[in-house]
Design an enzyme around this catalytic site. Sequence first.
Site, PDB file in Angstrom:
ATOM      1  N   CYS A   2       0.837  -1.195   0.000  1.00 34.27           N
ATOM      2  CA  CYS A   2       0.000   0.000   0.000  1.00 34.27           C
ATOM      3  C   CYS A   2       0.874   1.247   0.000  1.00 34.27           C
ATOM      4  O   CYS A   2       1.873   1.316   0.709  1.00 34.27           O
ATOM      5  CB  CYS A   2      -0.959   0.077   1.180  1.00 34.27           C
ATOM      6  N   ARG A  28       3.473   0.195  -4.995  1.00 36.83           N
ATOM      7  CA  ARG A  28       3.182  -0.340  -3.663  1.00 36.83           C
ATOM      8  C   ARG A  28       1.788  -0.944  -3.575  1.00 36.83           C
ATOM      9  O   ARG A  28       1.435  -1.543  -2.559  1.00 36.83           O
ATOM     10  CB  ARG A  28       3.340   0.753  -2.626  1.00 36.83           C
ATOM     11  N   TRP A  81      -3.157  -2.350  -1.855  1.00 37.97           N
ATOM     12  CA  TRP A  81      -2.811  -3.750  -2.095  1.00 37.97           C
ATOM     13  C   TRP A  81      -3.623  -4.521  -1.075  1.00 37.97           C
ATOM     14  O   TRP A  81      -3.395  -4.429   0.112  1.00 37.97           O
ATOM     15  CB  TRP A  81      -1.315  -3.976  -1.890  1.00 37.97           C
ATOM     16  N   ASN A 107      -1.676   1.498   6.061  1.00 36.17           N
ATOM     17  CA  ASN A 107      -0.805   0.476   5.463  1.00 36.17           C
ATOM     18  C   ASN A 107      -0.491  -0.532   6.549  1.00 36.17           C
ATOM     19  O   ASN A 107       0.047  -0.165   7.589  1.00 36.17           O
ATOM     20  CB  ASN A 107       0.481   1.144   4.957  1.00 36.17           C
ATOM     21  N   GLY A 108      -0.853  -1.805   6.330  1.00 28.36           N
ATOM     22  CA  GLY A 108      -0.554  -2.838   7.333  1.00 28.36           C
ATOM     23  C   GLY A 108      -1.718  -3.788   7.496  1.00 28.36           C
ATOM     24  O   GLY A 108      -2.661  -3.790   6.692  1.00 28.36           O
ATOM     25  N   GLU A 493      16.470 -17.397 -10.298  1.00 34.27           N
ATOM     26  CA  GLU A 493      16.030 -16.016 -10.497  1.00 34.27           C
ATOM     27  C   GLU A 493      15.211 -15.901 -11.794  1.00 34.27           C
ATOM     28  O   GLU A 493      14.190 -15.211 -11.834  1.00 34.27           O
ATOM     29  CB  GLU A 493      17.244 -15.074 -10.507  1.00 34.27           C
ATOM     30  N   LYS A 497      11.281 -14.671 -11.878  1.00 34.72           N
ATOM     31  CA  LYS A 497      10.870 -13.552 -12.722  1.00 34.72           C
ATOM     32  C   LYS A 497       9.769 -14.003 -13.673  1.00 34.72           C
ATOM     33  O   LYS A 497       8.780 -13.320 -13.862  1.00 34.72           O
ATOM     34  CB  LYS A 497      12.078 -13.076 -13.533  1.00 34.72           C
ATOM     35  N   GLU A 500       6.404 -14.726 -11.978  1.00 35.61           N
ATOM     36  CA  GLU A 500       5.895 -13.514 -11.348  1.00 35.61           C
ATOM     37  C   GLU A 500       5.129 -12.621 -12.322  1.00 35.61           C
ATOM     38  O   GLU A 500       4.100 -12.057 -11.967  1.00 35.61           O
ATOM     39  CB  GLU A 500       7.109 -12.749 -10.787  1.00 35.61           C
ATOM     40  N   HIS A 516      16.593 -37.456 -10.778  1.00 32.14           N
ATOM     41  CA  HIS A 516      16.085 -37.955  -9.504  1.00 32.14           C
ATOM     42  C   HIS A 516      14.592 -37.683  -9.335  1.00 32.14           C
ATOM     43  O   HIS A 516      14.078 -37.742  -8.227  1.00 32.14           O
ATOM     44  CB  HIS A 516      16.874 -37.315  -8.347  1.00 32.14           C
ATOM     45  N   LYS A 616       5.341  -4.199  -4.682  1.00 24.80           N
ATOM     46  CA  LYS A 616       6.791  -4.027  -4.721  1.00 24.80           C
ATOM     47  C   LYS A 616       7.417  -4.248  -3.349  1.00 24.80           C
ATOM     48  O   LYS A 616       8.414  -4.939  -3.206  1.00 24.80           O
ATOM     49  CB  LYS A 616       7.111  -2.619  -5.233  1.00 24.80           C
TER      50      LYS A 616
HETATM   51  O1  M6R Z   1      12.781  -5.208  -1.070  1.00 22.52           O
HETATM   52  P1  M6R Z   1      13.330  -6.600  -0.921  1.00 22.52           P
HETATM   53  O2  M6R Z   1      14.566  -6.830  -1.726  1.00 22.52           O
HETATM   54  O3  M6R Z   1      13.538  -6.982   0.521  1.00 22.52           O
HETATM   55  O4  M6R Z   1      12.193  -7.538  -1.493  1.00 22.52           O
HETATM   56  C1  M6R Z   1      12.280  -8.936  -1.439  1.00 22.52           C
HETATM   57  C2  M6R Z   1      11.255  -9.597  -2.321  1.00 22.52           C
HETATM   58  O5  M6R Z   1       9.974  -9.249  -1.905  1.00 22.52           O
HETATM   59  C3  M6R Z   1      11.420  -9.204  -3.806  1.00 22.52           C
HETATM   60  O6  M6R Z   1      12.715  -9.497  -4.270  1.00 22.52           O
HETATM   61  C4  M6R Z   1      10.406  -9.973  -4.669  1.00 22.52           C
HETATM   62  O7  M6R Z   1      10.687 -11.329  -4.646  1.00 22.52           O
HETATM   63  C5  M6R Z   1      10.429  -9.421  -6.097  1.00 22.52           C
HETATM   64  N1  M6R Z   1       9.087  -9.134  -6.519  1.00 22.52           N
HETATM   65  C6  M6R Z   1      11.021 -10.379  -7.081  1.00 22.52           C
HETATM   66  O8  M6R Z   1      11.049  -9.858  -8.379  1.00 22.52           O
END
Ligand code: M6R
Length: 621
Positions: A2, A28, A81, A107-108, A493, A497, A500, A516, A616
């Site tokens: 948020c 956010r 969010w 926010n929370g 990674e 990505k 996501e 395996h 984010k």
């Molecule tokens: O701000 P941070 O690096 O602590 O965030 C960690 C994860 O939330 C962040 O890397 C998330 O996995 C991304 N959306 C990946 O692309």
Amino acid sequence: MCGICGYIGVNGAATKSVIEALHDLEHRGYDSAGLSRVCEGKVETYKISIEEKPDFTASDLADTIPDFHKPCKMALGHNRWRTFGGINKINTHPHYDNDRLFYLVHNGNVENLKDVEKEIGIWKRYSETDTEAIVNLIAKYYKQGSSFSEAVKRTINFIDGANVIVVFKADEPEYFISANKGGPIILAKGKDFSLLVSDPAPLEKFNITSKAPLESGNIAVVDASGWKVESSRNDNESKKRKKKNSKNNYKHFMLKEIMEQAETFANAFRGRLIHEAGTAKLGGLESLSAVKNVSGMNFSREIRRINRFHFVACGTAYNAGLYAKLLLNRFGIQAEVHIANEFCYSHPVFDPRDAFILISQSGETADTIEVMNEIKIKGNVYLGILNVPDSRIWRETDAGIGIRAGTERGVASTKAFTSQLACIVLLAVFLARQRNMTIDTGQKILFELEKLPTKIEESLKSTRKISAIARKYLEYDNFYFLGRYFNLITAMEGSLKFKEISYKHSEAYPLGEMKHGPLALIDQNFPSFVIIPDDSVFNKSLVNVYEIKGREGKVIALTNKSKEKELKKQVDDLIIFPETLDFLSPILSVVPLQLLAYYTSIAKGINPDKPRNLAKTVTVS
Ligand code: M6R
């Protein structure tokens, strides 16, 4: 999660300012957005959600506001969010109490919602949110005789969980109040206005003369001339309970940030290489000599005493942590890596001479902050590899390394990852040179590191090819991302990505692990991206490629030019990335996979900057 903002100013520019701030807080939360403003003593509230306009922006919210330019002194804004309640206008912030006296953004998560509802007593709900309960609790305490600020304090102390609120009282619109219990908030001041934001991203747009974080445990009363901060702690109650920020010519922040990587990677090591000594200078770590169990003494000698390094992070930053562990081990230094959200339950074993290194782009990730708090109690040294100055982890760690990637707006982290890897290389060389690494090896690594920005540029030239591959494999729903040793990290990674922002199922595996079990899924409908550069494990990896091909699996290989000929006939598609030292290879091999995720998302018509269900900065644990 948020985005929240508040503006109060004698210039009457509240509406425009809050809309501008909301633009920069979209990362956010983008389920819905809302704004309440006070103009000539009257409160007006406007809301928009993806239910009525998919992919809306703050400009769409602005379009719903009649008389947009009417002078208004104060406004609060919110990008949502969701947690409590579905996506719709009703659940969108700001929320108000039953008498419409208080208007609040939040926010929370309220972790004791049932208790809060009980405490309010008789009231009427219109939304499904926990936020509506918060604002009604403030109203209840106010009616009981508390002043406005006292009512806010009592409320923030009553609710459990990490929460930030901003609230104004309709009949006293000369100020608003913010309370922070475990979230990010920045207060900023200009010539004739005050601004509050949950993330530094919008600040560049304003002419700011001073700013300060609102620390957890405090409340701020904010008016047009500045703010007054006091502790929100009430023992009785608590015991009870600009440019850089724009997309330039890119359609999406994610693509802009992928394309910036040659520059951001170079920023990470600029001024930090000591060629003559084959080591790195990490100024941020030098303050370590001034803290607790490594106090006094010479910085280098103190850090030398650290027995083992524990990297802690989530998501992409966790993948960077995996890289850190492998690299430190490669140089003979003990290292572990932990997923932050598992740490507190999993009985990790460590000794007092161990140091913790928190990796986080935002510096506000709640899971990582929880570990930080735990480490504080244990008394170990804790450091950060961080991007956002003044973020919570930045402020609270003993010392750290700034990755200098600049604002990252894409929900899918890209440039922060390569910059994190750059800083990890610097750290590893620095530590290894204190131990057994020779000056010659140190110098060779630094020399190669300096070549990487040009090689990243080269990798970035493959956009057309990768976009064609993304389209070619669009019909498939399931994918493997496979690699060995350092390039297992690229596989992880790349897979994160991909899922996501394309919403396709993908799994990352060590290539040698396929036989395996995972090999059972391979058939003509289950393609694999295999990272197989020209390195010491190439021949072993090639055997695994044969195993997949022998079962009709499609293979898209990421390799170096030197292996192009050999692989061409064996695989279905090839992506070439530049050669480097084997342990630096993920810095280059991840770039095509970032592009692959991006173009797959685009080909599916998804907005990669706003992947569903995500935000984010994950400020809930
Ligand atoms: O701000 P941070 O690096 O602590 O965030 C960690 C994860 O939330 C962040 O890397 C998330 O996995 C991304 N959306 C990946 O692309």
